[in-house]
Design an enzyme around this catalytic site. Structure first.
Site, mmCIF file in Angstrom:
data_model
loop_
_atom_site.group_PDB
_atom_site.id
_atom_site.type_symbol
_atom_site.label_atom_id
_atom_site.label_comp_id
_atom_site.label_asym_id
_atom_site.label_seq_id
_atom_site.Cartn_x
_atom_site.Cartn_y
_atom_site.Cartn_z
ATOM 1 N N HIS A 298 -4.529 7.182 7.814
ATOM 2 C CA HIS A 298 -4.517 7.647 9.364
ATOM 3 C C HIS A 298 -3.072 7.121 9.918
ATOM 4 O O HIS A 298 -3.170 6.497 11.124
ATOM 5 C CB HIS A 298 -5.507 7.138 9.920
ATOM 6 N N ASP B 105 -10.377 3.219 6.324
ATOM 7 C CA ASP B 105 -11.458 4.181 6.009
ATOM 8 C C ASP B 105 -10.657 5.413 5.688
ATOM 9 O O ASP B 105 -9.278 5.647 6.098
ATOM 10 C CB ASP B 105 -12.145 4.633 7.231
ATOM 11 N N GLU B 106 -10.858 6.338 5.041
ATOM 12 C CA GLU B 106 -10.617 7.712 4.465
ATOM 13 C C GLU B 106 -9.247 7.427 3.868
ATOM 14 O O GLU B 106 -8.427 8.569 4.323
ATOM 15 C CB GLU B 106 -10.758 8.735 5.671
ATOM 16 N N VAL B 107 -8.916 6.651 3.298
ATOM 17 C CA VAL B 107 -7.540 6.593 2.482
ATOM 18 C C VAL B 107 -7.463 7.548 1.530
ATOM 19 O O VAL B 107 -8.260 7.484 0.483
ATOM 20 C CB VAL B 107 -7.493 5.304 2.038
#
Length: 530
Positions: free
Chosen positions: A256, A310-312
């Protein structure tokens, strides 16, 4: 009758020291500012366009209502013992309070801290019915009249959870500071005490850093103009503080982070072009993070900081030749191990002198088995089949003595989710966990992710649906049978304070008018059986 709210400082038999005197003065200044703020709320709220129902319930034998004047609400901070804890806002702050309202005369509010006083003032305001008065001739008058029903009243109240939050996202859409401040008023009404500020993300970088001004100059919307300055952040933090709200920023890394590409492509992974996540193999990235967090720590005074995780997109690292070479040279077996390498360095920075924060991470960091410090807090944001949130992760984390925040059941951007669904979520209601594990679930937060909200619709999307989460986090269990009726009335109170909360359901309008310029009348209200 003339009504007043009065602070009654405690007295001591010994001569106070200069430190004690300064502390007492700070408490008095804080409380008097709260009195002024809540006095304005009482006297400036929009009044109902139709009479309040002051009549006795149909199922009682009560036929007569006696109105008695109320003169004063006295505020007392008790058991302070000169401790600075009465003004410290953190995870251990005592928000407990007691309210006593007699049949006539005075009312009292007692608390151990200034923040208990703030919570009690909020409750007192919500006990008030106002706007209409029926005189002895049964003629109705629309004037500034305040009524406290069903006196005498005795309330002893305190929260079930110490962490009761709302996430706002200012990266997908910029939210004006004025809206953030108005939202703090709504949070205070709902007794929420944490503003989780997801301030940056891949879409934009509105945090105006003095250390790295190029981040917002090139990464913020409107050619770098949609930013939050040092003054803006200090204003939000201060206004939150006086309302008993902690401001916890989130600077999500290493994923992100695409907004950083415009100013520092050299910090990014290249697979093959510069893109997120950050490149964990170059020392300049950690120098950048260290300096950025030193600045963050001076502006956001709370002990907690959310570091994301998160969401790497780990697969990108396999496509960057320089990263693959680094992994081979350092015997790093796979991308998860490389993520652990990055996270360990990030946690070390966050804990270093001059920063010294407690880290909150999204649950992937725990689920992947990365190395965490004992004080790291796990934010459980995912769902689980057959459950309102990922109970399995919460169970495993608390088994390992980690503290947990639940957010997975309160995603406000899921517009199909109703307040009824949110109300069914009780963070500690997990089968098969011990009382010790339940205590490690310190609370939760509702989340208003910003893909589809901006200043035009933020308030109505958040409120009153987030109120359902707010009640669960304050009260815990119980009160299900009356929640819809209470939420409808509470939404009207928010409208009365200028908070544009959306409808609860069909027919639940809240027509409100400005108060007339007349002297206020205050009464308590006793039912008399005949």
């Amino acid at each position: 009758t003339t009504f007043s709210i009065t602070y009654c400082p405690s007295t001591t038999a010994t001569k106070p020291s200069n430190v004690d005197r300064d502390h007492d003065n700070a408490i008095q200044d804080f409380v008097e500012a709260a009195i002024e703020r809540y006095g304005s709320i009482l006297f400036e709220s929009l009044l109902p366009d139709f009479p309040e129902n002051y009549s006795p319930p149909n199922n009682t034998t009560t036929t007569t209502i006696t109105l008695e004047p109320l003169d004063t609400l006295e505020l007392h901070i008790v058991n302070n013992n000169g401790s600075s804890s009465s003004m410290e806002l953190n995870e251990n702050t005592n928000e407990e309070y007691s309210i006593t309202i007699g049949k006539t005369g005075n009312a009292s509010l007692k608390a151990k801290t200034v923040f208990g006083i703030v919570r009690g003032l909020e409750t007192f305001c919500q006990l008030v019915s106002y706007g209409w008065y029926e005189d002895n001739k049964h003629e109705q008058h629309h004037q500034h009249t305040f009524l406290l029903r069903h006196t005498p009243v005795a309330i002893h109240d305190y929260p079930e959870y110490s962490y009761r939050g709302l996430l706002i996202d200012t990266s997908r859409h910029y939210l004006p500071v004025s809206l953030i401040l108005k939202n703090l008023d709504a949070m205070a009404m709902n007794k929420l005490n944490v503003l989780h500020w997801h301030i940056i993300d891949s879409n934009s970088f509105p945090f105006q850093s003095k250390t790295f001004p190029e981040l917002s100059e090139k990464g913020a919307f409107a050619n770098g103009k949609r930013v939050y300055t040092t003054h803006d952040i200090q204003n939000v933090v201060q206004q939150a503080y006086v309302r008993g709200i902690r401001v916890i920023p989130e600077f999500d890394m290493p994923g992100h982070t695409a907004a950083i590409i415009k100013s520092h492509p050299e910090f990014m992974s290249h697979c093959p072009n510069a893109q997120e996540p950050l490149n964990p193999t170059i020392s300049q990235v950690y120098d950048f993070i260290q300096k950025l967090y030193m600045e963050i720590a001076t502006l956001f005074i709370d002990k907690f900081v959310h570091i994301g995780g998160d969401e790497v997109p780990l697969g990108c690292w396999k496509k960057d030749p320089s990263i693959v070479k680094f992994m081979q040279e350092h015997n790093i077996a796979n991308e998860t191990k490389l993520f652990d390498f990055f996270e360990t360095k990030l946690l070390s920075i966050v804990h270093s002198p001059g920063i010294d924060k407690t880290s909150v991470v999204w649950q992937e960091v725990f689920n992947l088995g990365l190395t965490l410090t004992n004080d790291t807090i796990i934010d459980v944001w995912k769902g689980q089949q057959g459950c309102l949130f990922d109970e399995s992760t919460a169970r495993q984390a608390t088994q390992q003595s980690m503290r947990v925040i639940i957010s997975g059941c309160w995603y406000l951007d899921n517009l199909s989710d109703t307040w009824q669904q949110y109300y069914r979520c009780i963070p500690r209601n997990i089968k098969g966990i011990t009382d010790e594990q339940k205590e490690r679930i310190i609370g939760g937060h509702a989340s208003m992710w910003g893909e589809h909200v901006d200043s035009t619709n933020f308030m109505s999307r958040v409120w009153p649906r987030a109120s359902a989460a707010g009640e669960r986090l304050w009260k815990g269990t119980g009160a299900e049978s009356t929640v819809q009726e209470r939420l409808q009335a509470f939404r009207c109170r928010m409208i009365g304070r200028g908070i544009l909360a959306g409808p609860v359901g069909p027919g639940t309008d809240c027509y409100r008018s400005p108060p007339p310029n007349e002297e206020a009348l205050w009464y308590t209200h006793e039912m008399i059986d005949t």
